[in-house]
Design a protein around this motif. Sequence first.
Motif, short mmCIF file in Angstrom:
data_model
loop_
_atom_site.label_atom_id
_atom_site.label_comp_id
_atom_site.label_asym_id
_atom_site.label_seq_id
_atom_site.Cartn_x
_atom_site.Cartn_y
_atom_site.Cartn_z
N SER A 53 0.93 -1.57 -0.07
CA SER A 53 0.00 -0.07 -0.19
C SER A 53 1.04 0.84 -0.07
O SER A 53 0.51 2.29 0.30
N THR A 54 1.89 1.38 -0.29
CA THR A 54 2.62 2.34 0.10
C THR A 54 3.09 2.56 -1.87
O THR A 54 1.96 2.36 -2.90
N GLN A 58 1.40 1.78 -5.29
CA GLN A 58 0.95 2.43 -6.22
C GLN A 58 1.22 2.36 -8.16
O GLN A 58 0.43 2.69 -8.55
N ARG A 61 0.54 0.08 -9.50
CA ARG A 61 0.26 -0.87 -10.01
C ARG A 61 -0.82 0.08 -11.54
O ARG A 61 -1.10 -0.54 -12.23
N SER A 279 -7.51 0.56 1.59
CA SER A 279 -7.62 -0.37 0.34
C SER A 279 -7.12 0.21 -0.18
O SER A 279 -7.26 1.88 -0.20
N GLU A 280 -6.08 0.21 -1.42
CA GLU A 280 -6.09 0.90 -2.39
C GLU A 280 -7.27 1.96 -2.76
O GLU A 280 -7.10 3.07 -3.27
N MET A 283 -8.45 4.40 -0.87
CA MET A 283 -7.59 5.69 -0.41
C MET A 283 -8.09 6.13 -1.59
O MET A 283 -8.24 7.72 -1.27
N GLU A 284 -7.98 6.06 -2.50
CA GLU A 284 -8.46 6.36 -3.51
C GLU A 284 -10.39 7.04 -3.80
O GLU A 284 -10.06 8.66 -3.56
N THR A 305 0.33 12.07 -4.50
CA THR A 305 -1.16 11.85 -3.72
C THR A 305 -1.96 12.98 -3.79
O THR A 305 -3.31 13.61 -4.20
N GLU A 308 -3.27 12.39 -7.67
CA GLU A 308 -4.49 11.58 -7.31
C GLU A 308 -6.24 12.78 -6.65
O GLU A 308 -7.38 12.46 -7.17
#
Length: 415
Positions: A53-54, A58, A61, A279-280, A283-284, A305, A308
């Motif tokens: 989850s760093t 991200q 992915r 979770s990803e 968090m989004e 971030t 995002e």
Amino acid sequence: MLGLRHLPLKYRLPLIHGTLNLLGRAKARGWNKATGEGLAKGPLVVSAFFNESTGVAQGGRLSANAFRAAGYDLIEHDIRPCFKHYIGEGAELPGKGGVWYIHANAPEVLVALMAHDPAQWVDRYRIAYWAWETPKAPRDWILVADYLHEIWVPSRFVHDALVATFNDALRADLIPRLRLMPHPVPLPPPARHALSRAKFGLSDELCEALCLFDTKSSAARKNPWGVLVAWQEAFPEENPVARLTVKVSDLSDDRATERRLLAIAAKRSDIRIMDQRLSEADMEAYIGAFDILVSLHRAEGFGLTLAEAMAAGVAVIATDWSGNIDFMTPKNSRLIKSSLIPVSDPEGGYSMVKRDPMQVWADPHIFEAVTDIRQLTDQPALRKALGAAGVQAIRDLHAPWRHDELAALPFNSWL
């Protein structure tokens, strides 16, 4: 290196990196440096920290998703198991030949190289994706650069940091390997914002502002204290119509930061601390549920971030320095001027940065942030206008990842 995780970062990182570099230099004597010879066609393998989850996970992915969106078939390969095999070369790399894309910084790329028998990767076109947050990248990254055909970077700031290091070491021959490839940040669906506010306990009666950081990314660099000072100076009394949430990840190894944050929040009902792991996807959605994001960072390699938040239409206030200025302008955000000061992180991840006149980072001007916080909390129309401009700015970051742009790059010769 078992048992080191409980040591403070200022001791842990030199031990880890020093050990890896010694072992890496010894193993590299038998490796072939990156050239155009001996390569063979094969699959695209994307290695990243897919199950973590760093920020770097991200980013990995996002890269994999962008390759797929551009029409590439790929094989995902998780880097984390490599850390069990960097001495004995027991890891298995999928396929043969082709392209090996590694979304990780030099120390982790070195682990990935050491964990596999060189026969598994010597015939692959090798690309790594690196980020760094001060004006000079670590000198020992040059060791790894020699074994890569390309090094992709998210911003001009990171590009220039690597150029400075290569030039200092009289290795300008490595500069052509650099390629600017911003993170391909996705645009979330417009309905996400409204749905998420209720889920995360945010009030439609308040202007909700967010500051977030991970202690592993260095509290000194992320500078949440600057945001807290600016908020309290903007609103000397508790604000009945606005609230600041400080979202912090992984306080388990930084109890001093935890105590300091909780002491501030205990005195103010308009400041709250949130340390729940998300979770990803959550968090989004969480970032996109806020009205404002504030980052008075000292340095960002890119500012994932921030991007995002802008992609979700959130108005952003951020320091006008380092990687984020590639996509942030006065037209799509509020940028805070700063003075440059020597890098100082005696207890954290940048304690290894050597004293050098070039090694500076930002000291953002709090009085400017105070003005912008007041203005944005008070003007919904301005927040909306900045949010809309931000969405377009992030959409533009996808250009290098479009099919036609990727198809023109050298790595395609080996697929």
